[in-house]
Every structure is written in C-alpha cells, then in structure tokens.
Design a protein around this motif. Structure first.
Motif, PDB file in Angstrom:
ATOM      1  N   GLN A 160      17.965  10.225 -28.549  1.00 27.45           N
ATOM      2  CA  GLN A 160      19.103  10.491 -27.659  1.00 27.45           C
ATOM      3  C   GLN A 160      18.711  10.188 -26.212  1.00 27.45           C
ATOM      4  O   GLN A 160      19.474   9.531 -25.468  1.00 27.45           O
ATOM      5  N   ARG A 161      17.512  10.634 -25.882  1.00 28.61           N
ATOM      6  CA  ARG A 161      17.057  10.378 -24.501  1.00 28.61           C
ATOM      7  C   ARG A 161      16.847   8.889 -24.282  1.00 28.61           C
ATOM      8  O   ARG A 161      17.240   8.337 -23.270  1.00 28.61           O
ATOM      9  N   ALA A 162      16.280   8.212 -25.266  1.00 31.89           N
ATOM     10  CA  ALA A 162      16.050   6.760 -25.139  1.00 31.89           C
ATOM     11  C   ALA A 162      17.371   6.021 -25.032  1.00 31.89           C
ATOM     12  O   ALA A 162      17.499   5.043 -24.268  1.00 31.89           O
ATOM     13  N   GLU A 163      18.353   6.471 -25.750  1.00 35.10           N
ATOM     14  CA  GLU A 163      19.676   5.820 -25.679  1.00 35.10           C
ATOM     15  C   GLU A 163      20.292   6.039 -24.298  1.00 35.10           C
ATOM     16  O   GLU A 163      20.871   5.096 -23.722  1.00 35.10           O
ATOM     17  N   GLU A 164      20.096   7.221 -23.808  1.00 36.73           N
ATOM     18  CA  GLU A 164      20.635   7.500 -22.476  1.00 36.73           C
ATOM     19  C   GLU A 164      19.899   6.651 -21.427  1.00 36.73           C
ATOM     20  O   GLU A 164      20.531   6.053 -20.544  1.00 36.73           O
ATOM     21  N   GLU A 165      18.602   6.555 -21.550  1.00 40.67           N
ATOM     22  CA  GLU A 165      17.818   5.750 -20.601  1.00 40.67           C
ATOM     23  C   GLU A 165      18.188   4.284 -20.740  1.00 40.67           C
ATOM     24  O   GLU A 165      18.354   3.576 -19.754  1.00 40.67           O
ATOM     25  N   ALA A 166      18.349   3.862 -21.930  1.00 43.39           N
ATOM     26  CA  ALA A 166      18.717   2.451 -22.144  1.00 43.39           C
ATOM     27  C   ALA A 166      20.115   2.195 -21.582  1.00 43.39           C
ATOM     28  O   ALA A 166      20.388   1.116 -20.978  1.00 43.39           O
ATOM     29  N   ASP A 167      20.988   3.108 -21.770  1.00 41.64           N
ATOM     30  CA  ASP A 167      22.349   2.978 -21.274  1.00 41.64           C
ATOM     31  C   ASP A 167      22.325   2.926 -19.760  1.00 41.64           C
ATOM     32  O   ASP A 167      23.003   2.054 -19.156  1.00 41.64           O
TER      33      ASP A 167
END
Lengths: 514, 136
Positions: A141-148
């Motif tokens: 979830q955090r990686a997706e947020e960072e990627a986003d």
C-alpha cells in the motif's frame, strides 16, 4: 476152676464184665464224640474253604476294579498335564498380547505428544505468516502510494516541459521498483500463509488420529489385561486339577497296594485252608482206623460177655444149694429183724423185685424198709458233718452201711459196691442212696450213667434205688435239712431224664419212725 | 473230645489193672483161654484205637490252629478289601473336583485364546488410524 471158690469167681468175673462194659460204653461214647468232632471240624473247614473262595473272588474283583480305575485316573492325569501345558502357553500368549498392547499404547502416546508439538509449531508459523502478510500488504500500500506520488510528480514535470525531469523520472522508477518488490513480498507472504494454514490442518488431523490411536491402544491394553487374568485363572484351575489328580493317583496307588496285599493274603488263606482240609482228611483216616479197631474190640467184648455170662451161669448152678439156704435166711432175717444175708438171688425176693419200671406203692414201701436204716446213719454221719465227697461215699460207706447199719454180712453181697450213698454238701440237701443188688445188673451202671451215677449226682439231689438187674426201680430221695422234710422221686423209666415226685414234703421224723 | 479220650484211657488202664489184679487169684486154663482168645486181642485193638484217636486229636488240633490262622487271614483280607473300597471311593470323590477344575480351566483357556486375536485386531486398528496422516 475147681480149685477156686465159685462165689469168689463169680464176683471176679462180674467185676471184669463191669469193667469191660464200662470200657465198651466209654469207647462207644468216645468214638461218637470223635466222629462228632471230626464232622464238626470238617464243617468248619468247609466253611473256611467257602469263605476263602469268597475272599479270593473279592480280591480278584478288587484288583480288576483297581486296575480299571487306575487306568481311568491315569488318563485324567494326562489330561490335567495337557491342560496345564496349554494354559501355560495361553498365559504366555496373553502376556505377549498385553506387552504388545502396552508397547502400542506407549508408542501412540509419544506420537500424540509429537503431533501436539507439531500443531503448536504450525500454529506459530501460521501466526507469523499472518503477521508477515499484514506487513507485506501495508508495504504494498505504501509502495503504491509512493509510486502514485512519484508518477504524479513525474507527469507534472513532463507537462511543464522545460524542466529536466531526470530526478522525477528516477524517483518514479525507484517508486515503481519498490512497488514491484512490495508486491513480491506480499506474494511470498500470502504463499507462506497458505502453507502455514495447510500445515496447521495436517497437524490437527495428526493429533486427532493419534488421540484415536491412543484410545484404541488403551482399549487393547485393557482387553489384554483382562485376558491375562482369564489366562491366569485357566492356569490356576489346571494346576488345581493337576494337584487333585495327584491325590487321586496317590489314593489309587494305596488302593493298588491294598489290593495286592489282599490278593496275597487270599492266596495264603487258600493255601492254609487246603492244608487244613488235607489234615482233616488225614484225621478222618485215623478216625476210620479207630472206628474199625473199636468195632473189633467191641466184638471181643460181646463175645467175652456171652462167654463169661455162660460161665457165671455154670458157677451159679454149682453154688445153687448154698444159695437157696441163704435165701431162706434172708427172708427170715428181714421179717424177724435178725441179721439177714444177701445173696446173688436177692433179685428174686418179693420186697425188692419189681415187675415194671414203675414201682408200685407196695414196692416202694419195701424199698423204704431197706432204706430206713440207712438214712439215720446218713443223717448223723454225713449231713451232720456237712461234708461228703461224692464217689467215696458209695465205695466206703456203702459197705459200712451194709455191715453196721443194715447188719448185713458183706461177704454175701453180690457186689462189693452193692450199696452206694452219695451226697453233695454244697447244695446242703442231697441224700443219694443206691442199692445195687444183682451181679446180673448189666445195665445198672448205664442206667445211672457213667461212673455209677456220679454225673447224675451233680445236679443236686438225684438218687436211686435199684433192686433188680433187668427191672429196676430208680428212686431219688431229696432231703431238706432245714425243713426236716424229704421228697421221693421216681424216674419214669430207665432211660428217661424226667423225675416224677411221688411223695412230697414228708417230715423226716415220720420217715425215721419207720 | 480230649476229656473223653482221657476218660477212655483211664478206663482202659482200670481194665488192664483189674486184669493184672485178678491174675493173682484166677490163673487157670480157663483164664488163659479167655485172655488168649478175647482179652489180649481186645487189649491190642483198644490200645491201637486209642493211639489212632490220639493221632486224630493231634491232627485236628493242627487243623484248628490252621483254621484260627485262616480266620485271621480272612478277616485281614476283608479289612484290606474294605480299605480298597474306601480308597477308591475317596479317589472317585476327588475325581469330581478334578473334572470340575479341568472343565473350568478349559473354559477359561478357550476364552483367553479366542480373545488374543481380538486384542491384536484392536492393536492393528490403533496402528492403522494414523496411516494417512504422516508425522510432522
């Protein structure tokens, strides 16, 4: 013979005849007794023989019975031994089953413990996997947020166009790479979670099965333990039956020993009875021989009897004139009271002769006349002394009575034992007078029994007056000194044993007055 | 019989003594003739008869002794027979207990033997329960 006094010879011959008659009578009695004893002994031997046969038969039966029983007991004993062996084997098998059951139980107890430990490990693994999965999800979830965010910044930079968007691009690419890594991590965490869940399921199944195995093993142990008790009981019963069987065999052995001893005893018994029978046969031969000799001896006695009787007749004839003179004197003497003489022809005198066995009253009166002088003497000399010996009285006093009391001359009496008096002081009341007057009185001694009536005296009171050789009147006089009375008995005939009272309880004084 | 024989011997002696006694007073030819024809043979026969009777009596006494022994033996044998009977009766009575225990033993043994396979079956079941679930 002419050189001897005929009267003396008559006495000698008569006494010889008496001796022979006595011997003859005693010999006959003895032979009868010997025959009776022989027959009785034979009967006893026969009985013993019969008994021996029964004993032998019983011994055989006992031996057969013991043999049959012993065979049966041996067979039972063999069964007992077999049963003991079998039960021991069964006991061993039962023990082994229990051991196996216990081993199984122990094994599954351990297995169950291991399964529980495994389940605990699996549960921990699952818990760890669940936590990792949660962490991986958050990282994604955090990686997706960072990627986003990186994507938006990079796109924004590109839209601006005048900027070098290298740093945004790098940041975007890094964010994308982190996302990829986070996703990979999540993927791995999910796989681990699934694996841990499966392991927990397997461990739970293992625990459940192990518990079931333990239950079954426990049941097997219980069953085996119970079975062991049954096997032990079987062994115990077999041991008891074997012990009892031993007692049975011991009793059978004792019975066998007793039966053998019984057979041996029966054989000894048969043997000794055979010997007894043989000896009895031998005794029979002696008896037969004795009987033949007795017949022969009796023949000599009979011939001698005829011969001597004939000679006595001749001697009497030779002495006839003197006798007749004396007979007259006797009659005269009795009537007048002067000393009379007795002779061999006294039997012909009316006062002593009887025509029948039963005396008439008149004849009895005559007899009392003879007896009356005897009794006073007797009373004073015998009862007075309260002592008298049977037998001797007749011999010694008989003659004395003739001489001193009856005032008769002994030399004229036909028999030296012409008057017998017998008494028995022990009963206190016996008077026995026996007048024997004729040398032709061959049956007289037999009439009175052996030994001139001694045996008859033994019954207490008997006595006799015999006055005629062939026609004898036998009287018994019983005096009771206490009541001073007497009773006269008469024997009904010469051979009878019954005595008939003909005068009872006569006062002695009355008799003495006669 | 002994008394009778003794009495006969007495009478025999009396007769012979009387004969000896009268020989002193009567010893003529007639007496010799009577002795030779009758009394001497009678004496011989009577003596032999007595001897035969004595032997018979002696033999019968032996018989009686044997009969007494026989009676004791018979009594002993009968006692032994009774003992045999008693021992066998006791043995038969004990045999009832033997059979009783033997029967019970056979019953228990049979049951124990038949139970053993069942126990192994349960053991096998216990071992089979976890067949598809390997240990971790």
């Amino acid at each position: 013979m002419s050189s001897y006094d005929p009267r003396q010879l008559i006495i000698i011959i008569e006494d010889l005849l008496d001796c022979l008659q006595i011997w003859s009578s005693v010999a006959r009695d003895t032979l009868d007794e010997a025959d009776w004893v022989q027959r009785t002994t034979r009967e006893y031997v026969d009985r013993a023989s019969h008994r021996a046969a029964i004993v032998k038969s019983q011994a055989q039966k006992d031996e057969q019975l013991v043999s049959a029983k012993k065979s049966r007991y041996d067979s039972v004993a063999a069964k007992c031994v077999e049963a003991a062996t079998e039960t021991k084997e069964t006991l061993a098998e039962s023990q082994k089953a229990l051991d196996d059951a216990n081993q199984t139980y122990t094994r599954w107890e351990l297995e169950l413990a291991e399964a529980i430990a495994w389940l605990e490990r699996a549960m921990k693994r699952l818990e760890t996997a669940e936590k990792e999965c949660e962490r991986a999800k958050k990282a994604v979830q955090r990686a997706e947020e960072e990627a986003d965010k990186a994507s938006r910044r990079y796109n924004s930079c590109l839209r601006d166009g005048d900027k070098s968007c290298k740093s945004e691009k790098r940041a975007y690419e890094n964010a994308q790479a982190d996302l990829v890594q986070a996703l990979e991590r999540l993927k791995r965490a999910i796989r681990e979670l699934e694996a841990a869940g499966l392991e927990v399921q397997r461990a739970q199944a293992r625990v459940s099965n192990c518990q079931r195995a333990v239950e079954l093993a426990e049941q097997a142990v219980g069953d085996a333990q119970h079975n062991l008790d049954i096997a032990r009981q079987a062994e115990k019963m077999a041991a008891i039956s074997l012990e009892f069987s031993g007692i049975v065999q011991q009793l059978a052995k004792q019975a066998e020993t007793a039966a053998e001893q019984e057979t041996s005893t029966a054989e000894s018994l048969l043997s000794i009875v055979r010997e007894a029978s043989k000896l009895t046969d031998e005794a029979q031969l002696y008896l037969s021989s004795a009987s033949d000799l007795e017949d022969s001896a009796q023949g000599y006695v009979s011939s001698l009897n005829l011969e001597l009787t004939s000679r006595i007749g001749s001697l009497i004839a030779l002495n006839q004139p003197v006798s007749e003179l004396e007979a007259g004197a006797i009659v005269k003497g009795i009537v007048s009271g002067s000393p009379p003489r007795l002779s061999s022809r006294l039997a012909h005198l009316p006062h002593v002769a009887t025509a029948t066995d039963v005396a008439s009253q008149e004849e009895l009166e005559q007899a009392f006349k003879i007896l009356s002088p005897v009794l006073p003497y007797y009373l004073s000399s015998i009862i007075g002394k309260a002592s008298c010996e049977i037998g001797k009285v007749g011999e010694q006093i008989g003659t004395k009575i003739l001489e001193d009391v009856m005032d008769l001359r002994v030399v004229e009496v036909t028999n030296a034992q012409g008057v017998d008096i017998k008494a028995q002081d022990k009963v206190g009341s016996l008077v026995a007078v026996e007048v024997k007057t004729s040398m032709q009185d061959k049956n007289f001694s037999q009439l009175l029994g052996k030994g001139y009536g001694h045996k008859q005296c033994s019954n207490g009171w008997l006595k006799a007056v015999g006055v005629n050789p062939n026609q004898v009147t036998v009287l018994g006089i019983h005096i009771n000194p206490q009541s001073e009375t007497f009773t006269i008995y008469q024997r009904m005939d010469n051979k009878a044993k019954d005595w008939n009272s003909i005068m009872s309880d006569v006062p002695l004084s009355q008799f003495l007055e006669r | 019989m002994e008394d009778e024989l003794w009495f006969l011997q007495q009478k025999y002696r009396d007769l012979q003594e009387y004969r000896a006694e009268i020989r002193a007073v009567w010893d003529d030819s007639a007496a010799h003739e009577l002795n030779g024809r009758y009394l001497n043979p009678h004496e011989a026969d009577a003596e032999m008869m007595q001897n035969a009777l004595v032997k018979q009596l002696d033999t019968l006494e032996q018989v009686n002794e044997k009969l007494e022994i026989a009676s004791k033996l018979a009594h002993f044998a009968e006692k032994l027979s009774l003992e045999v009977s008693q021992r066998l009766t006791s043995a038969d009575e004990t045999l009832v207990d033997v059979y009783k225990n033997l029967d019970l033993s056979a019953q228990y043994n049979s049951k124990a033997k038949s139970n053993i396979p069942l126990i192994y079956r349960v053991i096998a079941s216990a071992n089979d329960v976890c067949g598809d679930t390997p240990a971790g």
